[in-house]
Every structure is written in C-alpha cells, then in structure tokens.
Design an enzyme around this catalytic site. Structure first.
Site, mmCIF file in Angstrom:
data_model
loop_
_atom_site.group_PDB
_atom_site.id
_atom_site.type_symbol
_atom_site.label_atom_id
_atom_site.label_comp_id
_atom_site.label_asym_id
_atom_site.label_seq_id
_atom_site.Cartn_x
_atom_site.Cartn_y
_atom_site.Cartn_z
ATOM 1 N N ASP A 3 77.915 -14.514 -3.756
ATOM 2 C CA ASP A 3 77.779 -15.255 -5.269
ATOM 3 C C ASP A 3 77.711 -14.488 -6.269
ATOM 4 O OD1 ASP A 3 77.315 -17.294 -7.169
ATOM 5 O OD2 ASP A 3 76.759 -18.487 -5.697
ATOM 6 N N ARG A 7 69.522 -29.386 -7.874
ATOM 7 C CA ARG A 7 70.356 -29.724 -6.500
ATOM 8 C C ARG A 7 70.297 -28.187 -5.708
ATOM 9 N NH1 ARG A 7 73.718 -28.608 -10.190
ATOM 10 N NH2 ARG A 7 75.527 -27.506 -10.111
ATOM 11 N N CYS A 59 81.178 -29.280 -9.939
ATOM 12 C CA CYS A 59 80.189 -30.246 -10.391
ATOM 13 C C CYS A 59 80.062 -30.182 -11.785
ATOM 14 C CB CYS A 59 79.127 -29.802 -9.712
ATOM 15 S SG CYS A 59 78.849 -29.758 -7.658
#
Length: 249
Positions: free
Chosen positions: A59, A70, A185
C-alpha cells in the site's frame, strides 16, 4: 510444528478438513495482499491469526482520520504513518511468528508481476480498477490464484479466479476496463462493517485454497446486500473473447 504452534492452531487442526497437514500448508504459504484499507485490514489479521506463514502487504498510502471508520488494522496513534507500517505492527502484535514484508509503494509493471510470481495466492483488496486489471493480468500469466473483493456503500462482491483451473474465468471476463474512480469509497461512501464481511470472506477463501479444505468459490460471483442481509451467487463462465485469458489452455 512445535508445541506452541500445535496449541495456537488447535481449533483449526481439530477440523478434519484441515488437520495437521492443512495447517502445515498454511504455515508454509506466502500471500500477497494488495491494499491495507477496509478489505485488507480484516483479511490480513485473519490470515495471520489462522497461521499463514508469510504475508506481503502492499500500500502506498498513509493512515488518515477518515480511514479509521472501517480500516480496523490501524488506530488513532497511526494517523500520518504509512499504512503498511501500521499494519505490520498490528500483525506482529497478533502473531509474531507470521513473517511480514511491508511494501510502501504502488506495485506495477515487472515489480508487481515478480511479487505475484513469488507467492502462493493474491488477495486483491485495492480500490482502483487499474490495479485490479493489472493484478488479474499478472495472476493469469504466472498461474497464481486470485481472491478479489470489493465493497461500496451497502454492497459487496467476492470472486475467486484460479488460472490453474481450465474452467475458471478471470476478472477481465467479468468487467471491461473502465473509470478508475468509479468504485472508490471516498467518492461513494461505505458502511463500516461491510468491508469486514467481505475482507473476512476473502481470508476464508484463501484459507480454504491454501489448506486444501472444502471447495473454493471459483467460477462464481457472490454479491452481498447489507441492507437486506442477503447473498446472491451468480455462475461465471470464461469469456471466449477475453483479452486476458481467452488463449489460456
């Protein structure tokens, strides 16, 4: 396995579908997880807890306050840190025997292909179509199983693509290349527990494939509607005109 490992994984070892050999398979496995966000967080924690021996986590982003709604592998103290560093620390606290290779970068090209070739399975937990198509293409090339998950708003999807299975479709059989921002998102919103449901299901499919337990969800698209708490399963077939896998034997 030593005595500590036999005790740690005893609840899985007692399952006849896994047993000693299946658990040893997990300990010998190496998994690449693309994305340490909402899906990658629970997936990484469950795979480490289940005894997967090595995790490669990729990442390029840092932890932001908006992620904490989340992305459960990160905490308030991690804001501003690289996600892979925060995730590595959480995994280490959960299971110090799990070897973690953090890659704080966006894998692409030959480097992405090389990392995929070095693992037994890939979990695509990314949020960009360009990444999903690239991961799928290289998984097909080097014959590495791929577990793909997606979650947006109140809906989630799960699919398994196995290039070693001649009947298995690939991600490009299902989707045509499209706008990179369509499923993010940040633009569409997402309810917090949904990513946990899909991420945990990705980990479940990975455990099954790596241990040899049960039957993987290959050739199916599973769709979850959180508002009605219903799952739908759609059969997927290979696209004879697929630009990625149509020439695969």
């Amino acid at each position: 396995m030593n005595d500590q490992q036999l005790l740690r994984y005893s609840r899985q070892i007692m399952l006849p579908e896994i047993d000693i050999q299946g658990q040893q398979n997990l300990l010998n496995s190496r998994v690449l997880i693309i994305g340490m966000g909402g899906l990658g967080s629970p997936a990484a924690l469950y795979l480490a807890a289940a005894g997967v021996g090595s995790l490669v986590i990729s990442d390029f982003d840092d932890v932001d306050l908006s992620n904490l709604q989340r992305q459960i592998i990160h905490g308030q103290q991690d804001i501003g840190r690289a996600k892979v560093d925060s995730a590595w620390e959480s995994i280490r606290e959960l299971n110090a025997d799990c070897h973690v290779l953090p890659l704080p970068e966006k894998l692409s090209g030959d480097e992405l292909k090389q990392q995929i070739a070095l693992v037994d399975l890939v979990l695509d937990c990314s949020d960009r179509f360009s990444t999903r198509f690239a991961v799928n293409r290289y998984c097909m090339e080097v014959q590495t199983p791929l577990v793909s998950g997606a979650a947006i708003q109140f809906g989630g999807q799960l699919a398994v693509f196995d290039p070693k299975d001649p009947e298995s479709p690939c991600y490009s059989c299902l989707y045509e290349e499209t706008d990179d921002e369509a499923m993010r998102c940040a633009e569409n919103g997402v309810v917090a527990p949904l990513v946990g449901v899909i991420g945990a299901m990705q980990a479940m499919e990975a455990v099954k494939i790596l241990s040899g337990a049960g039957q993987a969800a290959t050739g199916k698209l599973q769709i979850f509607d959180a508002l009605t708490a219903q799952w739908r399963s759609m059969k997927l077939s290979r696209d004879p005109g697929c630009p990625v896998c149509s020439k695969r034997k």
